[in-house]
Design a protein around this motif. Sequence first.
Motif, mmCIF file in Angstrom:
data_model
loop_
_atom_site.group_PDB
_atom_site.id
_atom_site.type_symbol
_atom_site.label_atom_id
_atom_site.label_comp_id
_atom_site.label_asym_id
_atom_site.label_seq_id
_atom_site.Cartn_x
_atom_site.Cartn_y
_atom_site.Cartn_z
ATOM 1 N N GLY A 1 0.832 -1.196 0.000
ATOM 2 C CA GLY A 1 0.000 0.000 0.000
ATOM 3 C C GLY A 1 0.866 1.244 0.000
ATOM 4 N N GLN A 2 0.324 2.310 0.567
ATOM 5 C CA GLN A 2 1.060 3.564 0.619
ATOM 6 C C GLN A 2 0.678 4.336 1.874
ATOM 7 O OE1 GLN A 2 -0.352 6.703 -2.157
ATOM 8 N NE2 GLN A 2 -1.778 5.134 -2.930
ATOM 9 N N VAL A 3 1.575 5.226 2.293
ATOM 10 C CA VAL A 3 1.356 6.048 3.480
ATOM 11 C C VAL A 3 0.365 7.149 3.136
ATOM 12 C CG1 VAL A 3 2.455 7.565 5.174
ATOM 13 C CG2 VAL A 3 3.664 5.531 4.351
ATOM 14 N N VAL A 4 -0.676 7.313 3.964
ATOM 15 C CA VAL A 4 -1.682 8.348 3.726
ATOM 16 C C VAL A 4 -1.732 9.366 4.857
ATOM 17 C CG1 VAL A 4 -3.128 6.878 2.267
ATOM 18 C CG2 VAL A 4 -3.470 6.875 4.733
ATOM 19 N N GLU A 5 -1.114 9.090 5.979
ATOM 20 C CA GLU A 5 -1.118 10.034 7.102
ATOM 21 C C GLU A 5 0.157 9.823 7.907
ATOM 22 O OE1 GLU A 5 -3.795 11.183 11.069
ATOM 23 O OE2 GLU A 5 -4.527 9.720 9.597
ATOM 24 N N VAL A 6 0.787 10.943 8.293
ATOM 25 C CA VAL A 6 2.058 10.857 9.005
ATOM 26 C C VAL A 6 1.990 11.691 10.273
ATOM 27 C CG1 VAL A 6 4.548 11.200 8.866
ATOM 28 C CG2 VAL A 6 3.280 10.562 6.826
ATOM 29 N N LEU A 7 2.429 11.101 11.383
ATOM 30 C CA LEU A 7 2.571 11.771 12.669
ATOM 31 C C LEU A 7 4.053 11.762 13.041
ATOM 32 C CD1 LEU A 7 -0.528 10.245 14.507
ATOM 33 C CD2 LEU A 7 -0.339 12.482 13.398
ATOM 34 N N PRO A 8 4.428 12.418 14.130
ATOM 35 C CA PRO A 8 5.863 12.483 14.450
ATOM 36 C C PRO A 8 6.548 11.123 14.518
ATOM 37 C CG PRO A 8 4.672 14.070 15.781
ATOM 38 C CD PRO A 8 3.640 13.291 15.036
ATOM 39 N N ASN A 9 5.918 10.133 15.134
ATOM 40 C CA ASN A 9 6.576 8.834 15.309
ATOM 41 C C ASN A 9 5.774 7.659 14.758
ATOM 42 O OD1 ASN A 9 9.003 9.648 16.831
ATOM 43 N ND2 ASN A 9 7.529 10.234 18.405
ATOM 44 N N THR A 10 4.647 7.925 14.128
ATOM 45 C CA THR A 10 3.834 6.863 13.542
ATOM 46 C C THR A 10 3.298 7.324 12.193
ATOM 47 O OG1 THR A 10 1.836 7.643 14.679
ATOM 48 C CG2 THR A 10 3.134 5.918 15.777
ATOM 49 N N ALA A 11 2.793 6.367 11.431
ATOM 50 C CA ALA A 11 2.198 6.670 10.133
ATOM 51 C C ALA A 11 1.088 5.675 9.855
ATOM 52 C CB ALA A 11 3.251 6.626 9.027
ATOM 53 N N VAL A 12 0.092 6.104 9.060
ATOM 54 C CA VAL A 12 -1.030 5.271 8.668
ATOM 55 C C VAL A 12 -0.820 4.827 7.225
ATOM 56 C CG1 VAL A 12 -3.523 5.132 8.350
ATOM 57 C CG2 VAL A 12 -2.571 6.463 10.254
ATOM 58 N N VAL A 13 -0.952 3.535 6.997
ATOM 59 C CA VAL A 13 -0.745 2.949 5.668
ATOM 60 C C VAL A 13 -2.091 2.457 5.143
ATOM 61 C CG1 VAL A 13 0.407 1.134 4.351
ATOM 62 C CG2 VAL A 13 1.598 2.253 6.257
ATOM 63 N N MET A 14 -2.467 2.913 3.939
ATOM 64 C CA MET A 14 -3.651 2.399 3.254
ATOM 65 C C MET A 14 -3.229 1.194 2.416
ATOM 66 S SD MET A 14 -6.091 4.152 0.348
ATOM 67 C CE MET A 14 -6.740 5.436 1.408
ATOM 68 N N LEU A 15 -3.866 0.054 2.655
ATOM 69 C CA LEU A 15 -3.519 -1.157 1.939
ATOM 70 C C LEU A 15 -4.109 -1.168 0.532
ATOM 71 C CD1 LEU A 15 -4.046 -3.786 4.780
ATOM 72 C CD2 LEU A 15 -1.897 -2.782 4.014
ATOM 73 N N LEU A 16 -3.565 -2.041 -0.300
ATOM 74 C CA LEU A 16 -4.068 -2.163 -1.671
ATOM 75 C C LEU A 16 -5.537 -2.545 -1.705
ATOM 76 C CD1 LEU A 16 -1.205 -4.150 -3.448
ATOM 77 C CD2 LEU A 16 -1.680 -1.721 -3.630
ATOM 78 N N THR A 17 -5.982 -3.311 -0.708
ATOM 79 C CA THR A 17 -7.352 -3.813 -0.708
ATOM 80 C C THR A 17 -8.356 -2.822 -0.126
ATOM 81 O OG1 THR A 17 -6.854 -4.897 1.403
ATOM 82 C CG2 THR A 17 -6.606 -6.207 -0.598
ATOM 83 N N ASP A 18 -7.908 -1.652 0.296
ATOM 84 C CA ASP A 18 -8.836 -0.628 0.775
ATOM 85 C C ASP A 18 -9.709 -0.168 -0.393
ATOM 86 O OD1 ASP A 18 -8.975 1.568 3.294
ATOM 87 O OD2 ASP A 18 -9.639 2.335 1.350
ATOM 88 N N PRO A 19 -11.032 -0.010 -0.155
ATOM 89 C CA PRO A 19 -11.911 0.398 -1.263
ATOM 90 C C PRO A 19 -11.518 1.717 -1.906
ATOM 91 C CG PRO A 19 -13.210 -0.403 0.588
ATOM 92 C CD PRO A 19 -11.794 -0.300 1.078
ATOM 93 N N GLY A 20 -10.806 2.575 -1.194
ATOM 94 C CA GLY A 20 -10.429 3.860 -1.763
ATOM 95 C C GLY A 20 -9.073 3.860 -2.437
ATOM 96 N N HIS A 21 -8.422 2.713 -2.541
ATOM 97 C CA HIS A 21 -7.073 2.666 -3.115
ATOM 98 C C HIS A 21 -7.131 2.237 -4.581
ATOM 99 C CE1 HIS A 21 -2.879 1.445 -3.794
ATOM 100 N NE2 HIS A 21 -2.580 2.246 -2.784
ATOM 101 N N ALA A 22 -6.211 2.780 -5.377
ATOM 102 C CA ALA A 22 -6.072 2.407 -6.790
ATOM 103 C C ALA A 22 -4.593 2.430 -7.144
ATOM 104 C CB ALA A 22 -6.849 3.356 -7.691
ATOM 105 N N ILE A 23 -4.175 1.505 -7.978
ATOM 106 C CA ILE A 23 -2.768 1.419 -8.364
ATOM 107 C C ILE A 23 -2.681 1.021 -9.835
ATOM 108 C CG2 ILE A 23 -2.688 -0.956 -7.459
ATOM 109 C CD1 ILE A 23 0.279 -0.551 -6.941
ATOM 110 N N PRO A 24 -1.893 1.750 -10.633
ATOM 111 C CA PRO A 24 -1.692 1.368 -12.036
ATOM 112 C C PRO A 24 -0.873 0.081 -12.129
ATOM 113 C CG PRO A 24 -1.120 3.677 -11.655
ATOM 114 C CD PRO A 24 -1.258 3.044 -10.322
ATOM 115 N N VAL A 25 -1.353 -0.877 -12.901
ATOM 116 C CA VAL A 25 -0.674 -2.166 -13.011
ATOM 117 C C VAL A 25 -0.546 -2.553 -14.476
ATOM 118 C CG1 VAL A 25 -1.469 -2.972 -10.760
ATOM 119 C CG2 VAL A 25 -2.844 -3.453 -12.808
#
Length: 302
Positions: A166-190
């Motif tokens: 997936g990819q990082v969608v939110e970043v905090l000082p010491n943590t980050a939120v990763v959206m996985l490929l299978t999230d309904p809002g994610h898209a990736i060119p293949v």
Amino acid sequence: MALAPGDNATLFSAGAASTLRLIVYLAAAAILMIVDHRGGYLQTLRGHASLLVEPAYRLAALPADAARATRTAVASQSALVAENRELREALLLAQARLNRADAVAAQNERLQDLLEAQKSLGLSVQMASLLDIDIDPGRRRLVINRGTRQGVSVGQPVIDALGIMGQVVEVLPNTAVVMLLTDPGHAIPVTIERTGMRTIAYGDKEARDLLELSNIPTSADVQVGDKLITSGLGGRFPSGFPVGEIRDVRNDDTGMFATALATPAAAINRSSEVLLLHDLPQPYGPPQPQVDATAPAPEPVP
């Protein structure tokens, strides 16, 4: 002294007659003991007498034997219960240690795979560990233990040893939120590796941890088992990384297009460590000429 009529004479009463009777009885007893000691004539009589008296002895000892047997049974049962409890605890502890050893071995194997992937990529990567998982059915996101202080930025690709996660969608000082490929809002060119066809893989809207490829022309050559890799379009994900594998292809309701479902290549539900990809600066200008160490050095010009 004469006895009065009606008086009863006893063995130990005073008088010569009583003394004589005592002597006679003692002499008779002594003779019987000597004869019995030498000949054993009364041994059989004593044996039969003991058989008659033995049940009385056993009956008298029965309460004590019953109490002793009860104490022994209770003590034995308590000891067995304690031993059984100790054995169960030891078994549970051994099983826990075995499970822990299996978990550590699996973790070491995953880390080894990540290290090998890091060496083979030739890219700048950063390792991170999972801290939390978003269990919302409509979201597929993870929280990792790296943030802005560790150089993480929004949009940074996240991979494991098997492919894109997936990819990082939110970043905090010491943590980050990763959206996985299978999230309904994610898209990736293949790109379909076998044919080179380019398309977009979306997160599955039915929360099945799959990828969906929609609006595929029915004339396109898409088959079950085809590998999906990143195409590099959009500039977000580098090209050539595994994305998934086609598992189902079917026509939509109109019959003009087909829809395919793909299984992600990455171990999305099993990975506990991930890699963050960093962009490498691209060199500008022509490459520097290589110097042949075996060639003779040019002579200085006078």
